[in-house]
Design a protein around this motif. Structure first.
Motif, mmCIF file in Angstrom:
data_model
loop_
_atom_site.group_PDB
_atom_site.id
_atom_site.type_symbol
_atom_site.label_atom_id
_atom_site.label_comp_id
_atom_site.label_asym_id
_atom_site.label_seq_id
_atom_site.Cartn_x
_atom_site.Cartn_y
_atom_site.Cartn_z
ATOM 1 N N PRO A 26 0.890 -0.786 1.562
ATOM 2 C CA PRO A 26 -0.080 -1.407 0.645
ATOM 3 C C PRO A 26 0.234 -2.878 0.356
ATOM 4 N N ALA A 27 1.504 -3.210 0.178
ATOM 5 C CA ALA A 27 1.879 -4.604 -0.058
ATOM 6 C C ALA A 27 1.612 -5.451 1.180
ATOM 7 N N VAL A 28 1.841 -4.876 2.363
ATOM 8 C CA VAL A 28 1.584 -5.593 3.612
ATOM 9 C C VAL A 28 0.087 -5.862 3.758
ATOM 10 N N VAL A 29 -0.736 -4.866 3.427
ATOM 11 C CA VAL A 29 -2.188 -5.027 3.525
ATOM 12 C C VAL A 29 -2.671 -6.125 2.583
ATOM 13 N N ARG A 30 -2.185 -6.116 1.366
ATOM 14 C CA ARG A 30 -2.619 -7.128 0.389
ATOM 15 C C ARG A 30 -2.184 -8.535 0.817
ATOM 16 N N ALA A 31 -0.991 -8.650 1.373
ATOM 17 C CA ALA A 31 -0.535 -9.953 1.855
ATOM 18 C C ALA A 31 -1.406 -10.421 3.020
ATOM 19 N N TRP A 32 -1.715 -9.516 3.932
ATOM 20 C CA TRP A 32 -2.544 -9.865 5.093
ATOM 21 C C TRP A 32 -3.939 -10.311 4.631
ATOM 22 N N ALA A 33 -4.495 -9.627 3.657
ATOM 23 C CA ALA A 33 -5.807 -9.987 3.136
ATOM 24 C C ALA A 33 -5.809 -11.370 2.502
ATOM 25 N N ALA A 34 -4.650 -11.783 1.990
ATOM 26 C CA ALA A 34 -4.530 -13.108 1.374
ATOM 27 C C ALA A 34 -4.196 -14.195 2.389
ATOM 28 N N GLY A 35 -4.100 -13.827 3.662
ATOM 29 C CA GLY A 35 -3.778 -14.803 4.694
ATOM 30 C C GLY A 35 -2.300 -15.004 4.920
ATOM 31 N N GLU A 36 -1.463 -14.176 4.301
ATOM 32 C CA GLU A 36 -0.016 -14.241 4.482
ATOM 33 C C GLU A 36 0.383 -13.203 5.530
ATOM 34 N N HIS A 37 0.723 -13.677 6.729
ATOM 35 C CA HIS A 37 0.923 -12.768 7.854
ATOM 36 C C HIS A 37 2.370 -12.385 8.107
ATOM 37 N N LYS A 38 3.315 -13.000 7.400
ATOM 38 C CA LYS A 38 4.720 -12.748 7.684
ATOM 39 C C LYS A 38 5.108 -11.277 7.522
ATOM 40 N N PRO A 39 4.746 -10.596 6.405
ATOM 41 C CA PRO A 39 5.089 -9.171 6.302
ATOM 42 C C PRO A 39 4.436 -8.334 7.395
ATOM 43 N N GLY A 40 3.203 -8.675 7.739
ATOM 44 C CA GLY A 40 2.518 -7.937 8.791
ATOM 45 C C GLY A 40 3.156 -8.125 10.146
ATOM 46 N N ARG A 41 3.600 -9.357 10.439
ATOM 47 C CA ARG A 41 4.264 -9.598 11.720
ATOM 48 C C ARG A 41 5.622 -8.896 11.778
ATOM 49 N N ALA A 42 6.298 -8.789 10.629
ATOM 50 C CA ALA A 42 7.575 -8.059 10.599
ATOM 51 C C ALA A 42 7.349 -6.579 10.904
ATOM 52 N N LEU A 43 6.284 -6.014 10.327
ATOM 53 C CA LEU A 43 5.957 -4.623 10.608
ATOM 54 C C LEU A 43 5.522 -4.471 12.064
ATOM 55 N N TRP A 44 4.808 -5.453 12.576
ATOM 56 C CA TRP A 44 4.374 -5.464 13.975
ATOM 57 C C TRP A 44 5.583 -5.353 14.899
ATOM 58 N N ALA A 45 6.642 -6.097 14.578
ATOM 59 C CA ALA A 45 7.856 -6.059 15.397
ATOM 60 C C ALA A 45 8.495 -4.677 15.366
ATOM 61 N N ARG A 46 8.456 -4.031 14.214
ATOM 62 C CA ARG A 46 9.025 -2.679 14.109
ATOM 63 C C ARG A 46 8.197 -1.683 14.925
#
Length: 327
Positions: A26-46
């Protein structure tokens, strides 16, 4: 058809479910929606470490080969946990590049996709917009028998799902043209529809589970609302729709794996069934949660708002029904 998952496939799905469950999506989704991709890219790597993107990349480029069943299982879990980003578009781009017949282009991107180092967005369906063009390393745009690569785009626009941000690709360099582009795009659309159907299935499962849990806790007239017959019927209808969709998704994955002539129809049928089931689960969740279901602060809203865009992505229900009927 009688279809049972192998022990290895079940273990893979469970491991992915466990990893995503501990990732705070949920925190990753909210960050992505705000244009902050760093948490999403970290999850992408995992996810790449777990082998998810390698399921769409041939072995000679560092992947596991196109494994549609495992890919469908992966995307069911990605949908269950509402993971944001151009996940479908990247695996569809991998399928497209593999079929394009250009070792130079494939060699540039496919190893990076398998390793989780490249995020691509593929624009090969109806409409001029690319998903998450601002987060992608490149956008591949297919127009007729020509494919262009572009790194620039117009203004980012939000959609019903805040984490699905779209933009119009601008300019671009021609990568390839000819009949091979058309054939590769048709294959990529099949893979994209299969992955989207699996996402919808996982999303619907998560929504149903959350709603069942809620109606056991919420009380009216001093009894749980889950004891009311009308609520039981609504939940039963939702479950039945999801149960009917699941074998269609698995059958479509097997058809793609076998290269069956009927694969396009079976994928379209799975997309309709899973998309409608996921959307129905969202409507059920919204209704049975009452006013609470409308609050953006509730994590459930992140799942509810994904259902309709997933239902319509890579082919609306009308488009997919037409594909089934025309053969």
């Amino acid at each position: 058809m009688r279809f049972l998952l192998t022990d290895e496939q079940r273990d893979f799905a469970r491991a992915l479910d466990g990893m995503l469950g501990a990732s705070g999506t949920p925190a990753v989704v909210r960050a992505w929606a705000a244009g902050e991709h760093k948490p999403g890219r970290a999850l992408w790597a995992r996810l790449a470490e777990a082998g998810v993107f390698g399921l769409a990349v041939p072995e000679r480029y560092g992947g596991a080969g196109l494994l549609p069943v495992e890919l469908a299982l992966s995307f069911t879990e990605l949908g269950r946990h509402a993971v944001p980003g151009p996940l479908v578009e990247t695996v569809a781009a991998a399928a497209f590049l593999e079929r394009l017949g250009s070792d130079t282009v494939a060699g540039e991107w496919l190893p990076r996709i398998a390793a989780g180092e490249a995020v691509l967005s593929l624009c090969a369906g109806a409409g001029p917009y690319a998903l998450d063009a601002d987060a992608a390393d490149a956008v591949l745009v297919v127009r007729g028998d020509t494919v262009c690569r572009t790194d620039t785009h117009g203004p980012v626009q939000t959609t019903l799902d805040p984490a699905r941000r779209v933009a119009r690709p601008l300019g671009g360099t021609v990568v390839a043209r000819g009949p091979a582009v058309t054939a590769a795009a048709a294959h990529a659309i099949e893979v994209a529809r299969l992955a989207t159907a699996a996402q919808s299935l996982g999303l619907g499962r998560a929504l149903l589970a959350a709603t069942v849990s809620y109606v056991k806790q919420r009380t009216q007239f001093r009894v749980p609302i889950g004891s009311f017959q009308a609520v039981k019927h609504r939940l039963a209808d939702t479950l039945i729709a999801l149960e009917f969709a699941q074998p269609l998704v698995h059958a479509a994955a097997l058809a793609v794996a076998a290269g069956a002539p009927s694969a396009g129809r079976e994928v379209a049928a799975a997309k309709v069934a899973a998309g409608e089931a996921g959307h129905g689960a969202a409507r059920t969740a919204l209704q049975l949660h009452g006013a609470l279901g409308y609050t953006e602060e509730l994590d459930l809203s992140l799942w509810i708002r994904k259902a309709r865009p997933l239902r319509d992505a890579w082919g609306t229900p009308a488009d997919c029904r037409a594909r089934v009927l025309t053969g």
